[in-house]
Design an enzyme around this catalytic site. Structure first.
Site, PDB file in Angstrom:
ATOM      1  N   THR A 136       4.052  -2.414   9.168  1.00 19.12           N
ATOM      2  CA  THR A 136       3.962  -1.056   8.642  1.00 19.12           C
ATOM      3  C   THR A 136       5.334  -0.362   8.684  1.00 19.12           C
ATOM      4  O   THR A 136       5.710   0.345   7.760  1.00 19.12           O
ATOM      5  CB  THR A 136       2.929  -0.258   9.467  1.00 19.12           C
ATOM      6  OG1 THR A 136       1.660  -0.898   9.309  1.00 19.12           O
ATOM      7  CG2 THR A 136       2.838   1.164   8.985  1.00 19.12           C
ATOM      8  N   GLU A 244       2.061  -2.010  -6.922  1.00 21.23           N
ATOM      9  CA  GLU A 244       1.271  -3.067  -6.290  1.00 21.23           C
ATOM     10  C   GLU A 244      -0.114  -2.545  -5.931  1.00 21.23           C
ATOM     11  O   GLU A 244      -1.127  -3.199  -6.157  1.00 21.23           O
ATOM     12  CB  GLU A 244       1.976  -3.560  -5.018  1.00 21.23           C
ATOM     13  CG  GLU A 244       1.109  -4.501  -4.190  1.00 21.23           C
ATOM     14  CD  GLU A 244       1.790  -4.994  -2.926  1.00 21.23           C
ATOM     15  OE1 GLU A 244       3.026  -4.957  -2.862  1.00 21.23           O
ATOM     16  OE2 GLU A 244       1.075  -5.427  -2.003  1.00 21.23           O
ATOM     17  N   GLU A 376      -3.425   4.402   7.609  1.00 27.61           N
ATOM     18  CA  GLU A 376      -2.959   5.565   8.390  1.00 27.61           C
ATOM     19  C   GLU A 376      -1.738   6.188   7.719  1.00 27.61           C
ATOM     20  O   GLU A 376      -1.612   7.412   7.626  1.00 27.61           O
ATOM     21  CB  GLU A 376      -2.605   5.158   9.826  1.00 27.61           C
ATOM     22  CG  GLU A 376      -3.805   4.933  10.725  1.00 27.61           C
ATOM     23  CD  GLU A 376      -4.541   3.638  10.425  1.00 27.61           C
ATOM     24  OE1 GLU A 376      -4.010   2.794   9.661  1.00 27.61           O
ATOM     25  OE2 GLU A 376      -5.674   3.472  10.931  1.00 27.61           O
TER      26      GLU A 376
END
Lengths: 393, 373
Positions: A136, A244, A376
């Site tokens: 992330t 994407e 998140e």
């Protein structure tokens, strides 16, 4: 305001649907039973991918200059939706996400080599972003590229490099300035031919499909394979990620599962008498799937339409990612519940429902909520870009 | 496929926003809430002056004929401002149905008055444990020159000032759609205070004689009329919910960005901001399914499934966004001096009107079953 496909758009949808039936040959279906080739890469896959190129189906939305058809994003989405529905392992990230970025930023020679190859259905590109310690927080990646004369020397390891076992290039994010004031400012993009000495991969077997760990050991890469400016890679990565996300959650793939389960439940006797689909709990699950699916369809249409109008809203792109990923997982569960115990029977085992497709899709689906940008982070983006709320910490 | 809000629709929206903003200050809302019937007559008049009451009424009847979609947009703006005006019962359920199913003479009699704000007609579509006006328990008996109607309708909005109330009843063999005069013999109106704060009425009909002039439709046409009224009312409620929820969420986004605890704005806690982000996702989903239902009705295309899906989302989203908004506000959210409570109350009212998520999910499931067997 008219939320329905036009006659021409419906005709295109039908044309692609019929065409893809000719791509999914018995030989290809046989080949896809081999775990190694489930997500493409086998000789029959290569053959059909090249056929799509020869028939002019690759790069519909690219400019005519690049050999595309300059179709609208809505038309491009209709194509994508039908291709995914067909089950063909079409390399969308190669054709829709990475290649346009390469076309816009690579030097002429590499552009001809790579973009031309993709258009002809001969080139597959794997994405080399994630690392063991950079997921992330992608900007913290440590694979490095160091200048040596006209070349770059590349060292490092990437993780989750799907398709790398048969791809022709890796689209690689590497650190070129270890001392940059902010870590995302020291990254540069490269195309690494997988034939170069020093490149290797090992399989990583996930719950669903095979992916790879890839290793870059003293690879000597000519500077012509650098894409975009030195230390200017972050912009190319983030621009690509938004696109994407658009090809990840199309309607057709899950709609066909839903329809398959409806047909199955309508044909399957219930122990309570009648057919399974007459049971209220089955109807409840199917109705919940249907009302969620409708939103998938509308979000996809709206996003494609928005791209034709100009820019895609940042919050909307994240809404699509969060909603799509969480609903897909929910949909798998709701449909598997309808099948009960039989839902757990894997492909090719006797008694598998719908050839075990759902059992398998659920396995693959478990990566959706964190893949392509953890949800998140997407929610952070929604709060900031959509509601002007302050950055969380 | 086109999600564009046309220039025409955009100007309707802007006009509605301007007028509604002028009449929905906190003080003004408080004053209207003290009234027995919660209708802001001045605002209603201003909407009429601007041509906004006639959005879905023909020009020959004094309307502006901008179509159903524009009316749904007006409902959304009314939701966004919690304005005390009965746009759904009067303009959607009643005028919309009359426009499509009443005789030229009946339209001539009632639609111009609705469009110019001089007369108000309401609708009574729900009964106890029955939200479907196409399947009423109320009975109709044919009599000389009309029908006699008996039974009970509930939660009727604006019944106190309505000149007529649109409702349905059955002869046992066929459906009858009628305009009932609330002052007619046999009509009893009993006040029912509902969650939104509005005083609605239980409408009891005891052998109420409705003259032929006030019978809108019978048989197949009556069925079609009530199916349309049901779908249009549900869709308008969804549109209103979009406005209500969008505004609640924005109030909450702003409040949490300003409210400080532990030395920082509470919006900087992910646990808080993500709850609001989830509202944003919910509202976007509700907006899309509502736009789809409204555009199908606008174009006169089959809308049963699209409307059911929209109302399922409406029930779920009003509940979730309302609860999240109250929660993120702490005690402020329930304080009647703070504006949020009006939105929460209206949200619950919308959720429970014209069919709940649970009911519609069951009905959608039955439709799916029927399509596959």
């Amino acid at each position: 305001m008219n939320i329905e496909l036009t006659t021409e758009q419906k005709a295109l949808q039908l044309e692609v649907r019929e065409y893809m039936k000719t791509i999914m040959t018995p030989e290809l279906l046989q080949e896809m039973k081999i775990p190694e080739y489930k997500e493409g890469g086998g000789p029959e896959f290569r053959k059909q991918y090249a056929r799509m190129g020869a028939d002019g189906w690759i790069g519909l939305s690219w400019s005519k200059e690049l050999g595309g058809r300059e179709m609208t994003h809505v038309e491009q989405y209709i194509f994508t939706d039908e291709v995914v529905r067909s089950g063909f392992a079409y390399p969308f990230l190669t054709t829709e996400a990475v290649t346009p970025v390469i076309a816009a930023n690579a030097n002429d020679k590499v552009r001809d080599e790579v973009v031309g190859g993709v258009r002809d259905g001969k080139v597959v590109i794997a994405i080399g972003y994630s690392e063991p310690n950079a997921g992330t927080d992608l900007a913290s990646l440590t694979t490095k590229a160091e200048r040596d004369g006209d070349d770059w020397i590349i060292n490092g390891q990437k993780m989750w490099t799907s398709l790398a076992n048969f791809a022709d290039y890796v689209w690689l994010a590497a650190r070129t300035d270890p001392d940059a004031s902010k870590k995302h400012k020291g990254l540069t993009m490269f195309l690494v031919p997988t034939t170069l000495e020093g490149f290797s991969h090992t399989p990583v077997h996930t719950l669903g499909v095979r992916t790879n760990a890839t290793y870059f050991s003293d690879i000597r890469l000519p500077d012509k394979y650098r894409v975009g400016e030195i230390n200017g890679g972050w912009k190319l990565i983030t621009g690509q990620l938004n696109i994407e996300r658009l090809s990840l959650f199309t309607h057709g793939q899950v709609d066909s599962l839903y329809q398959g389960v409806c047909e199955w439940a309508a044909a399957t006797p219930s122990p309570a008498g009648g057919k399974l689909i007459e049971q209220s709990w089955v109807q409840h699950n199917l109705a919940r799937v249907k009302s969620g699916l409708e939103v998938v369809k509308l979000i996809c249409w709206k996003q494609a339409w928005s791209m034709d109008q100009g820019a895609l809203d940042m919050a909307d792109a994240s809404v699509a990612k969060v909603y799509g990923s969480e609903f897909f997982v929910e949909l798998y569960r709701l449909l598997l519940e309808v099948m009960g115990q039989a839902g757990a029977i894997a492909t090719d085992s006797p008694g598998a429902v719908l050839k075990g497709k759902l059992e398998f899709r659920w396995r693959v689906g478990s990566i959706l909520t964190f893949g392509g940008g953890a949800n998140e982070v997407q929610r952070d983006i929604i709060a900031m870009a959509g509601l002007w709320m302050p950055r969380t910490r | 496929m086109d999600f564009t809000i046309s220039e025409e629709l955009g100007s309707v929206q802007q006009l509605a926003q301007q007028i509604l903003a002028d009449f929905t200050g906190v003080d003004q809302l408080g004053i209207i809430e003290q009234q027995q019937e919660r209708i802001d007559g001045k605002l209603w008049h201003a909407l009429a002056e601007a041509g906004l009451l006639g959005l879905d009424i023909e020009e020959s009847m004094g309307g502006t004929d901008m179509g159903f979609y524009s009316l749904a947009m007006l409902c959304e703006e009314v939701g966004r401002t919690v304005a005390p005006v009965p746009v759904i019962p009067v303009l959607v359920s009643t005028a919309g149905t009359l426009r499509r199913f009443a005789s030229p003479a009946q339209k001539e009699q009632w639609l111009p008055g609705i469009a110019n704000g001089s007369s108000l007609l309401s609708a009574a579509l729900e009964e106890y444990n029955n939200d479907d006006p196409a399947k009423p328990a109320c009975s109709a008996t044919a009599m000389e020159g009309g029908y006699a109607i008996s039974g009970t309708k509930i939660c009727v909005s604006s019944a106190g000032s309505a000149k007529r109330i649109l409702l349905s009843a059955t002869t046992g063999d066929e459906l009858v759609v009628a305009l009932v005069d609330p002052l007619a013999a046999g009509v009893t109106l009993t006040p029912q205070v509902v969650t939104s704060g509005e005083t609605c009425h239980e409408l009891q009909l005891e052998n109420v004689q409705v003259p032929g002039d006030d019978i809108i439709a019978t048989g197949g046409k009556a069925l079609e009329a009530m199916e349309w009224a049901h779908q249009a009312t549900r869709t308008a409620l969804c549109a209103m919910a979009v406005g209500v929820c969008d505004k609640m969420m924005r109030i909450t986004g702003q409040y949490t960005s300003e409210r400080e605890q532990f030395g920082r704005a509470i919006a900087t806690f992910q646990a808080v901001s993500h709850r609001v982000a989830d509202c944003y996702i919910d509202v976007e989903c509700l907006r899309l399914v509502t736009q789809q239902a409204a555009s199908r009705l606008d174009q006169g295309r089959p809308a049963r499934e699209a409307v059911a899906i929209a109302k399922i989302w409406c029930g779920d989203v009003t509940h979730r966004v309302s609860q999240a908004s109250q929660h993120c506000h702490g005690g402020t959210g329930v304080d009647r001096d703070y504006p949020l409570h009006r939105f929460c109350l209206l949200a619950r009212q919308i959720e429970l009107s014209a069919g709940s998520s649970a009911l519609l999910t069951a009905q959608l499931g039955q439709d799916i079953c029927a399509a596959y067997t």
